[in-house]
Write an enzyme that holds these catalytic residues in place. Structure first.
Site, PDB file in Angstrom:
ATOM      1  N   ARG A  10      60.567  54.594  32.231  1.00 21.73           N
ATOM      2  CA  ARG A  10      60.641  55.877  31.534  1.00 21.73           C
ATOM      3  C   ARG A  10      59.957  56.985  32.327  1.00 21.73           C
ATOM      4  NH1 ARG A  10      58.528  54.756  25.545  1.00 21.73           N
ATOM      5  NH2 ARG A  10      56.957  53.639  26.753  1.00 21.73           N
TER       6      ARG A  10
ATOM      7  N   TYR B 127      54.399  42.954  16.342  1.00 20.58           N
ATOM      8  CA  TYR B 127      54.806  42.325  17.597  1.00 20.58           C
ATOM      9  C   TYR B 127      55.545  41.012  17.335  1.00 20.58           C
ATOM     10  CZ  TYR B 127      54.483  40.526  22.367  1.00 20.58           C
ATOM     11  OH  TYR B 127      54.775  40.038  23.615  1.00 20.58           O
TER      12      TYR B 127
END
Length: 248
Positions: A37, A165
């Site tokens: 990114r 998670y």
């Protein structure tokens, strides 16, 4: 690069596990497209691997963005015309947040963002790149998961609860099985694996193993021969000295 050279895309490969996977794949003659990114970090990673004489390229990619994935896929099609290997490594782990210690306190916004990054992004990039695998009737998809997402051991393991998670990686495991089922007969092998606890930004310095060790199973699954494992869940190879299947 020749027409026979395999082309691999590794998401989130500017550092840590993704970087280690990229290096190992490049070292065995696979052309790797690094992605991240942050363009500055990604280009720095490319420069470092190139300085080692490795055959790599780079393109900006935010796997949570439809526009970014569309642009990236168009670039791949124009540049290479195909993709052979996809390693879905990009992901987040908000375990350190205090509310992540319990399902009773976890913030839904945290869970929503974790699912967007760890599950829906894997589906998004897989949907985009599988047509480029079908060009040559060949593909290998490796989804990075965790032993913490094994339902058969989750009740008595020693890991933190980490609901966002764990549940997101359960989603990755489910996606792996369903995608493998749908791609039966297409010579596109889809598997998941746990890299274990590593010395990365996510794992911290107290982790017992390196990212290079965590990358070993990814490379094994990315280079499976035709007719190899499909829709399975593997442990990190350093634990057992070879590829060992985990229970879902």
């Amino acid at each position: 690069m020749t027409n026979q050279t395999k082309i691999a895309v590794v998401t989130g490969s500017n550092r840590g596990l993704g970087y280690a996977i990229s290096r190992k794949l490049s070292q065995i003659g696979i052309h790797v497209v690094l992605t991240s990114r942050n363009e500055t970090d990604g280009l720095a990673a490319k420069q470092q691997l190139s300085s080692e004489g490795l055959d790599v390229n780079y393109h900006l990619l935010d796997v949570t963005s439809d526009a970014s994935v569309t642009q990236f896929t168009h670039w791949l099609r124009e540049t290479y015309g195909r993709v052979d290997i996809l390693v879905n490594n990009a992901g987040i782990n908000p375990t350190a947040k205090p509310e992540e210690s319990s399902l009773l306190t976890v913030q839904l916004e945290t869970m929503r963002f974790t699912f967007e990054t760890n599950v829906l992004a894997v589906l998004r990039i897989s949907q985009a790149l599988i047509p480029l695998m079908k060009v040559n009737n060949y593909g290998r998809i490796v989804n990075v998961s965790t032993e913490m997402a094994s339902l058969s051991t989750i009740t008595n393991d020693y890991y933190p609860l980490a609901p966002s998670y764990r549940l997101s990686k359960l989603g990755v495991n489910g996606l792996t099985v369903l995608l493998a089922k749908e791609l039966q007969g297409d010579n596109i092998l889809v598997n998941a694996y746990s890299p274990g606890w590593m010395k990365t930004d996510m794992g911290g310095e107290n982790a017992p193993f390196t990212a290079e060790e965590g990358a070993e199973t990814a490379v094994y699954l990315a280079t499976l021969t035709d007719g190899g494992a499909q829709g399975l869940f593997f442990a990190e190879m350093r634990k057992f000295g070879g590829p060992i299947q985990l229970q879902w």
